[in-house]
Design a protein around this motif. Structure first.
Motif, PDB file in Angstrom:
ATOM      1  N   ASP A   1       0.813  -1.217   0.000  1.00  0.00           N
ATOM      2  CA  ASP A   1       0.000   0.000   0.000  1.00  0.00           C
ATOM      3  C   ASP A   1       0.846   1.267   0.000  1.00  0.00           C
ATOM      4  O   ASP A   1       0.317   2.369   0.165  1.00  0.00           O
ATOM      5  CB  ASP A   1      -0.955  -0.005   1.194  1.00  0.00           C
ATOM      6  CG  ASP A   1      -0.239  -0.022   2.534  1.00  0.00           C
ATOM      7  OD1 ASP A   1       1.007   0.065   2.557  1.00  0.00           O
ATOM      8  OD2 ASP A   1      -0.921  -0.163   3.570  1.00  0.00           O
ATOM      9  N   GLY A   2       2.152   1.117  -0.160  1.00  0.00           N
ATOM     10  CA  GLY A   2       3.027   2.279  -0.223  1.00  0.00           C
ATOM     11  C   GLY A   2       3.645   2.670   1.106  1.00  0.00           C
ATOM     12  O   GLY A   2       4.584   3.478   1.146  1.00  0.00           O
ATOM     13  N   ARG A   3       3.166   2.118   2.200  1.00  0.00           N
ATOM     14  CA  ARG A   3       3.743   2.424   3.505  1.00  0.00           C
ATOM     15  C   ARG A   3       5.044   1.658   3.702  1.00  0.00           C
ATOM     16  O   ARG A   3       5.341   0.715   2.971  1.00  0.00           O
ATOM     17  CB  ARG A   3       2.764   2.093   4.623  1.00  0.00           C
ATOM     18  CG  ARG A   3       1.507   2.968   4.669  1.00  0.00           C
ATOM     19  CD  ARG A   3       0.587   2.515   5.776  1.00  0.00           C
ATOM     20  NE  ARG A   3       0.148   1.135   5.553  1.00  0.00           N
ATOM     21  CZ  ARG A   3      -0.225   0.297   6.526  1.00  0.00           C
ATOM     22  NH1 ARG A   3      -0.190   0.693   7.787  1.00  0.00           N
ATOM     23  NH2 ARG A   3      -0.622  -0.922   6.239  1.00  0.00           N
ATOM     24  N   ILE A   4       5.800   2.037   4.733  1.00  0.00           N
ATOM     25  CA  ILE A   4       7.013   1.315   5.079  1.00  0.00           C
ATOM     26  C   ILE A   4       7.024   1.043   6.588  1.00  0.00           C
ATOM     27  O   ILE A   4       6.350   1.725   7.366  1.00  0.00           O
ATOM     28  CB  ILE A   4       8.296   2.087   4.691  1.00  0.00           C
ATOM     29  CG1 ILE A   4       8.383   3.405   5.465  1.00  0.00           C
ATOM     30  CG2 ILE A   4       8.379   2.304   3.189  1.00  0.00           C
ATOM     31  CD1 ILE A   4       9.738   4.094   5.327  1.00  0.00           C
ATOM     32  N   LEU A   5       7.780   0.028   6.970  1.00  0.00           N
ATOM     33  CA  LEU A   5       8.092  -0.230   8.361  1.00  0.00           C
ATOM     34  C   LEU A   5       9.602  -0.188   8.509  1.00  0.00           C
ATOM     35  O   LEU A   5      10.334  -0.632   7.618  1.00  0.00           O
ATOM     36  CB  LEU A   5       7.578  -1.609   8.793  1.00  0.00           C
ATOM     37  CG  LEU A   5       6.068  -1.852   8.731  1.00  0.00           C
ATOM     38  CD1 LEU A   5       5.756  -3.327   9.013  1.00  0.00           C
ATOM     39  CD2 LEU A   5       5.341  -0.959   9.723  1.00  0.00           C
ATOM     40  N   THR A   6      10.066   0.337   9.614  1.00  0.00           N
ATOM     41  CA  THR A   6      11.501   0.388   9.889  1.00  0.00           C
ATOM     42  C   THR A   6      11.803  -0.559  11.031  1.00  0.00           C
ATOM     43  O   THR A   6      11.226  -0.448  12.115  1.00  0.00           O
ATOM     44  CB  THR A   6      11.942   1.813  10.254  1.00  0.00           C
ATOM     45  OG1 THR A   6      11.610   2.692   9.178  1.00  0.00           O
ATOM     46  CG2 THR A   6      13.448   1.855  10.481  1.00  0.00           C
ATOM     47  N   ALA A   7      12.708  -1.512  10.786  1.00  0.00           N
ATOM     48  CA  ALA A   7      12.987  -2.555  11.765  1.00  0.00           C
ATOM     49  C   ALA A   7      14.473  -2.619  12.073  1.00  0.00           C
ATOM     50  O   ALA A   7      15.323  -2.332  11.212  1.00  0.00           O
ATOM     51  CB  ALA A   7      12.517  -3.912  11.231  1.00  0.00           C
ATOM     52  N   SER A   8      14.778  -3.029  13.309  1.00  0.00           N
ATOM     53  CA  SER A   8      16.173  -3.299  13.657  1.00  0.00           C
ATOM     54  C   SER A   8      16.602  -4.668  13.141  1.00  0.00           C
ATOM     55  O   SER A   8      17.789  -4.899  12.881  1.00  0.00           O
ATOM     56  CB  SER A   8      16.360  -3.235  15.174  1.00  0.00           C
ATOM     57  OG  SER A   8      15.519  -4.192  15.819  1.00  0.00           O
ATOM     58  N   HIS A   9      15.637  -5.572  12.982  1.00  0.00           N
ATOM     59  CA  HIS A   9      15.910  -6.907  12.435  1.00  0.00           C
ATOM     60  C   HIS A   9      14.614  -7.433  11.819  1.00  0.00           C
ATOM     61  O   HIS A   9      13.518  -7.108  12.288  1.00  0.00           O
ATOM     62  CB  HIS A   9      16.388  -7.865  13.532  1.00  0.00           C
ATOM     63  CG  HIS A   9      17.126  -9.065  12.992  1.00  0.00           C
ATOM     64  ND1 HIS A   9      18.484  -9.095  12.865  1.00  0.00           N
ATOM     65  CD2 HIS A   9      16.681 -10.273  12.523  1.00  0.00           C
ATOM     66  CE1 HIS A   9      18.858 -10.262  12.364  1.00  0.00           C
ATOM     67  NE2 HIS A   9      17.778 -10.990  12.140  1.00  0.00           N
ATOM     68  N   VAL A  10      14.751  -8.232  10.767  1.00  0.00           N
ATOM     69  CA  VAL A  10      13.599  -8.842  10.102  1.00  0.00           C
ATOM     70  C   VAL A  10      13.786 -10.353  10.083  1.00  0.00           C
ATOM     71  O   VAL A  10      14.863 -10.853   9.724  1.00  0.00           O
ATOM     72  CB  VAL A  10      13.436  -8.321   8.658  1.00  0.00           C
ATOM     73  CG1 VAL A  10      12.401  -9.152   7.892  1.00  0.00           C
ATOM     74  CG2 VAL A  10      13.025  -6.855   8.656  1.00  0.00           C
ATOM     75  N   PHE A  11      12.749 -11.073  10.462  1.00  0.00           N
ATOM     76  CA  PHE A  11      12.690 -12.531  10.301  1.00  0.00           C
ATOM     77  C   PHE A  11      11.678 -12.811   9.196  1.00  0.00           C
ATOM     78  O   PHE A  11      10.502 -12.447   9.310  1.00  0.00           O
ATOM     79  CB  PHE A  11      12.263 -13.211  11.596  1.00  0.00           C
ATOM     80  CG  PHE A  11      13.283 -13.114  12.692  1.00  0.00           C
ATOM     81  CD1 PHE A  11      14.306 -14.044  12.784  1.00  0.00           C
ATOM     82  CD2 PHE A  11      13.230 -12.088  13.622  1.00  0.00           C
ATOM     83  CE1 PHE A  11      15.255 -13.958  13.791  1.00  0.00           C
ATOM     84  CE2 PHE A  11      14.165 -11.988  14.636  1.00  0.00           C
ATOM     85  CZ  PHE A  11      15.185 -12.922  14.719  1.00  0.00           C
TER      86      PHE A  11
END
Length: 446
Positions: A233-243
């Motif tokens: 949908d065009g949004r983003i998430l910012t993560a310190s780590h992704v599984f």
């Protein structure tokens, strides 16, 4: 914040373990339900699973204890059957069932194969040769060869031997005999939640503060101190780590670590056909295994026979037929009515009662059985090697690593991944690599 991509058992187990350790976790999944292929639905007022699922008693004590914090597990007797040469055999196999029901000609040839087993060895490292050498030509031709063709629609002589070592739990006639003796001493059982197998995933999701369904990930960008997760949908998430529980090749391609064409693995789909019957039970058995190639389904299960539940209706039952196919082929495109008629006709031809369904529903799963040839294994190795260069994205799970595992295996994998995350948010890559290596020894429990 840590982001987990995928709300199947591996992703949810990872997220649940991280959450209980005090980490902030967000789970995203493109589907509208949790559990992935281990989820449940309600059809005609009956809770049904996406295929036949159960927890095996061999699961580790700490995994069982964790699951039992979430749901009540019933201990249930196994009561299945296999269709071989127009005969039904009890499954799991029993000495009495084999003596009574196995055709004498097949039994004689299988006995000869067992006696000469020490003289056989695989001529090539293929699925066909590993099973033929281990269990004998008779067992191979009678059961495993047609079943392999149905599952993968690929010459078993080109499938990787590693696939047989991971999927076929009995490796020799002696191993089969040991299992028969154990079965004669104590009837095999399994563990199952009262409200369907998907209750495990649902309970994990309910324990998490941030599970976002209908949220499709379209890309990943890794920086030194963060990962940007792009959403449809065009949004983003910012993560310190992704599984990520998505395929390793796709994840590596998103990160720009590999070319998708070099790491993609072909995967078979499945159509689940649910027949609603206006009485219960349809039969006394929990599942019928159907290796014969002229029969469309590989397995037909009756979910209400997997459990004891006062919530189940008394005037109907639902059968679930599992039909492997390719995405977009004739089976995939067939209407519900067409598939329902075919399944019902096949059951009658197998000597079972006419289900005369009053309703037919289907669920289509586009990615179920990876076709693991030698080329596929090389592609997966390239994908894993590419992912090893990432410091903030970790791939795990049955679909992520194309591991033919049971649910308790992927839950344990999720716990191991979460336990590799320090309280300060640092990820112990060496610990994960060591644990990852142990997962290669898992063998599917029948």
């Amino acid at each position: 914040m840590i982001v987990v991509i995928g709300a199947g058992p591996a992703g949810l187990a990872t997220a649940w373990r991280l959450h209980t350790a005090g980490h902030q976790v967000t789970v995203v999944d493109a589907s509208d339900h949790v559990g992935g292929m281990a989820g449940s639905r309600t059809i005609s007022g009956v809770r049904v699973d996406l295929g036949s699922h159960r927890l095996h008693p061999v699961l580790s004590p700490h995994v069982r204890a964790a699951v039992e914090q979430l749901v009540e597990l019933q201990v249930r007797p196994r009561n299945g059957r296999i269709r071989l040469r127009d005969r039904w055999l009890a499954f799991p196999l029993t000495p009495t069932g084999l003596l009574r029901d196995l055709p004498r000609s097949v039994a004689a040839r299988a006995a000869l194969d067992a006696a000469t087993g020490s003289f056989r060895s695989p001529r090539r490292d293929t699925y066909a040769e590993v099973v033929r050498a281990g269990l004998g030509p008779t067992v191979w031709r009678t059961f495993h060869e047609p079943y392999a063709w149905k599952l993968w629609d690929t010459d078993p002589g080109t499938l990787a031997g590693e696939l047989a070592r991971r999927r076929v739990s009995a490796s020799s006639p002696v191993d089969v005999a040991r299992r028969l003796v154990r079965g004669a001493r104590r009837r095999p059982t399994f563990l199952y939640p009262r409200s369907g197998f998907g209750a495990i995933a649902e309970a994990m999701a309910d324990a998490l503060p941030d599970v976002r369904l209908g949220t499709k990930v379209t890309g990943l960008v890794e920086n030194e101190d963060r990962v940007i997760v792009g959403l449809a949908d065009g949004r983003i998430l910012t993560a310190s780590h992704v599984f990520s529980t998505l395929p390793a090749g796709r994840t590596a391609a998103w990160l720009g670590l590999a070319d998708a064409a070099d790491v993609e693995v072909p995967t078979r789909a499945m159509v689940l056909v649910y027949l609603t019957i206006d009485h219960r039970p349809y039969s006394e058995f929990d599942a019928h295994y159907l290796p014969e190639r002229h029969v469309l389904a590989t397995r037909v299960s009756e979910p209400m026979n997997y459990r004891r539940s006062a919530a189940d209706p008394v005037d109907r039952t639902v059968l679930c037929a599992e039909i492997p196919c390719w995405p977009g082929d004739a089976t995939w495109r067939a209407t519900d009515a067409e598939l329902g008629r075919r399944v019902a006709d096949d059951l009658v031809r197998c000597g079972l009662p006419d289900p005369a369904p009053v309703a037919v529903d289907t669920v289509r799963l586009p990615s179920v059985y990876p076709v693991m040839t030698a080329d596929s294994l090389r592609r997966l190795e390239r994908a894993e090697a590419a992912m090893a260069t990432s410091s903030r994205v970790t791939v795990l799970g049955r679909q992520g690593l194309f591991t033919p595992d049971n649910t308790h295996h992927v839950i344990e994998m999720g716990f191991a991944a979460a336990d590799s995350m320090g309280r300060d948010g640092s990820f112990d890559h060496d610990a994960w690599v060591r644990r990852r290596a142990t997962f290669r020894d898992y063998v599917v429990e029948d």
